[in-house]
Write a protein that holds these residues in place. Structure first.
Motif, short mmCIF file in Angstrom:
data_model
loop_
_atom_site.label_atom_id
_atom_site.label_comp_id
_atom_site.label_asym_id
_atom_site.label_seq_id
_atom_site.Cartn_x
_atom_site.Cartn_y
_atom_site.Cartn_z
N LEU A 5 0.84 -1.20 0.00
CA LEU A 5 0.00 0.00 0.00
C LEU A 5 0.87 1.24 0.00
O LEU A 5 1.94 1.27 0.60
N ASN A 6 0.38 2.32 -0.63
CA ASN A 6 1.05 3.61 -0.50
C ASN A 6 0.51 4.34 0.71
O ASN A 6 -0.43 3.88 1.38
N ALA A 7 1.07 5.50 1.02
CA ALA A 7 0.70 6.23 2.24
C ALA A 7 -0.76 6.63 2.25
O ALA A 7 -1.43 6.58 3.29
N MET A 8 -1.29 7.04 1.08
CA MET A 8 -2.68 7.45 1.03
C MET A 8 -3.61 6.27 1.28
O MET A 8 -4.62 6.39 1.98
N GLU A 9 -3.29 5.10 0.74
CA GLU A 9 -4.11 3.91 0.96
C GLU A 9 -4.10 3.50 2.43
O GLU A 9 -5.12 3.09 2.97
N VAL A 10 -2.94 3.63 3.08
CA VAL A 10 -2.85 3.34 4.52
C VAL A 10 -3.70 4.33 5.29
O VAL A 10 -4.43 3.97 6.23
N ALA A 11 -3.63 5.62 4.91
CA ALA A 11 -4.41 6.66 5.59
C ALA A 11 -5.90 6.37 5.49
O ALA A 11 -6.65 6.50 6.46
N GLN A 12 -6.36 5.96 4.32
CA GLN A 12 -7.78 5.65 4.12
C GLN A 12 -8.18 4.42 4.94
O GLN A 12 -9.28 4.36 5.50
N MET A 13 -7.28 3.46 5.03
CA MET A 13 -7.57 2.23 5.76
C MET A 13 -7.72 2.52 7.26
O MET A 13 -8.54 1.90 7.95
N LEU A 14 -6.94 3.51 7.77
CA LEU A 14 -6.96 3.82 9.20
C LEU A 14 -7.83 5.03 9.53
O LEU A 14 -7.94 5.41 10.69
N ASN A 15 -8.43 5.65 8.48
CA ASN A 15 -9.23 6.86 8.69
C ASN A 15 -8.43 7.97 9.34
O ASN A 15 -8.88 8.64 10.28
N ILE A 16 -7.21 8.20 8.85
CA ILE A 16 -6.36 9.27 9.34
C ILE A 16 -5.78 10.02 8.14
O ILE A 16 -6.05 9.68 7.00
N GLY A 85 -16.10 5.03 17.15
CA GLY A 85 -16.61 4.92 15.79
C GLY A 85 -15.49 4.99 14.77
O GLY A 85 -14.36 5.32 15.11
N GLN A 86 -15.81 4.71 13.51
CA GLN A 86 -14.78 4.57 12.50
C GLN A 86 -14.91 5.53 11.33
O GLN A 86 -13.99 5.64 10.53
N ASP A 87 -16.02 6.24 11.20
CA ASP A 87 -16.21 7.10 10.04
C ASP A 87 -15.39 8.38 10.16
O ASP A 87 -15.23 8.93 11.26
N ILE A 88 -14.88 8.88 9.03
CA ILE A 88 -14.08 10.10 9.00
C ILE A 88 -14.87 11.31 9.48
O ILE A 88 -14.30 12.32 9.91
N ILE A 89 -16.20 11.24 9.45
CA ILE A 89 -17.04 12.32 9.98
C ILE A 89 -16.65 12.62 11.42
O ILE A 89 -16.66 13.78 11.86
N LEU A 90 -16.31 11.59 12.19
CA LEU A 90 -15.98 11.78 13.59
C LEU A 90 -14.67 12.54 13.77
O LEU A 90 -14.47 13.20 14.79
N ASP A 91 -13.77 12.44 12.79
CA ASP A 91 -12.56 13.26 12.84
C ASP A 91 -12.92 14.74 12.76
O ASP A 91 -12.34 15.57 13.47
N ILE A 92 -13.84 15.06 11.87
CA ILE A 92 -14.29 16.44 11.72
C ILE A 92 -14.96 16.93 13.00
O ILE A 92 -14.71 18.05 13.46
N LEU A 93 -15.79 16.08 13.59
CA LEU A 93 -16.46 16.45 14.84
C LEU A 93 -15.45 16.72 15.94
O LEU A 93 -15.55 17.72 16.66
N CYS A 94 -14.45 15.84 16.07
CA CYS A 94 -13.43 16.04 17.10
C CYS A 94 -12.69 17.36 16.91
O CYS A 94 -12.44 18.10 17.87
N LYS A 95 -12.34 17.65 15.70
CA LYS A 95 -11.62 18.90 15.41
C LYS A 95 -12.45 20.11 15.80
O LYS A 95 -11.95 21.07 16.40
#
Length: 311
Positions: A5-16, A85-95
């Protein structure tokens, strides 16, 4: 041969973010190697990292994890908000929580809905996202909250609606269209782990249609939508289940829509007297939050911020 995997694929897999992946590699948390000038990570190493981090908590501060410390607290501490939770939406909420409240740090627990509610009952997380379908009532979330947080009054605030369906190879070579097709000979699936919303949906549908769970691949599990879609794309399985948004991130994948799910955030009513939680409720219903989600695409936001259930 192990998938690379490249860095972007890893990022998507980990939601980061991709930068966070580089930080993890720099700190030695994630093995990597170079092919030419490009950093690559074996998929098995990412999966090992995910398994090692189950029930640990990852900071989602505005510093983009630079000061992250993996924790396994026995209870939520003062000044902390831990969202499961696992959705990237929660990253936005935390920020947004950190930007609009003083002296609060936010953390993410990257586990499925069922286990998130269980941890909420045991005060290991502050709030939990939830997308659990009840096959007996054909409704989402409320019945599971009642069962997993007994005698604890809660409200369910809608985050978004997401479409769940099958991931198949582009062109759908096995002509997979509905739940009954999973039991056909010559079909191999890739499953999600127990406790995830997708696994609860699958098991409920198998029970509703009297389909045996001896389906080829039923015991083979991945821990994210992206991992499931990637497995199908590279020929590791004929079909998997996940949400529509992720299907657009993986080449050679076609999405077969099956069901719209309600994705909610569960909050204890006793917490609503706390100014921090009042701020969170306000953020969820704000135009600013909804605008951020619209920028992501792939979500139905008609009820975002509304109280859609109580226990």
């Amino acid at each position: 041969m192990n998938s690379s995997l490249n860095a972007m694929e890893v990022a998507q897999m980990l939601n980061i973010t991709k930068n966070t992946v580089y930080e993890m590699i720099k700190r030695g948390e994630l093995p990597s190697y170079k092919i030419g000038r490009k950093i690559r990570v074996d998929k098995s190493d990412v999966e090992n990292y995910i398994n090692s981090q189950k029930n640990t908590f990852i900071s989602n501060s505005m510093a983009s994890f630079e000061s992250t410390i993996n924790m396994k607290p026995s209870s939520v501490k003062s000044g902390e908000i831990i969202i499961s939770g696992q959705d990237i939406i929660l990253d936005i909420l935390c920020k947004m929580i950190e930007s609009k409240t003083k002296n609060i740090r936010t953390y993410r627990s990257n586990i499925g809905s069922y286990n998130g509610l269980y941890d909420m009952y045991n005060n290991k997380v502050s709030m939990s996202s939830c997308h659990l379908w009840d096959s007996e009532t054909d409704t989402y979330n409320t019945s599971f909250v009642k069962k997993l947080l007994p005698s604890i009054p809660c409200i369910l605030i809608n985050i978004a609606y997401r479409t769940q369906g099958f991931y198949v190879k582009r062109g759908n070579p096995k002509n997979i269209k509905n739940w009954n097709d999973l039991s056909r000979s010559g079909i191999t699936m890739i499953n999600r782990e127990k406790g995830s919303g997708v696994r609860v949906l699958l098991d409920g549908k198998l029970n509703s249609f009297n389909i045996s769970n001896t389906i080829n691949g039923y015991k083979n599990e991945e821990t994210s939508h992206l991992s499931v879609a990637s497995c199908v794309a590279r020929g590791g399985a004929d079909v998997g289940i996940g949400n529509e948004k992720v299907s657009k991130q993986v080449d050679n994948i076609e999405f077969i829509p099956l069901q719209k799910e309600r994705y909610d955030l569960v909050i204890k009513k006793t917490d609503l007297d706390n100014p921090v939680y009042k701020s969170i409720v306000y953020i969820l219903s704000s135009k600013e939050f909804k605008d951020e989600l619209e920028g992501l695409g792939g979500y139905d936001l008609k009820d975002t911020g509304k109280i859609v259930g109580q226990t």
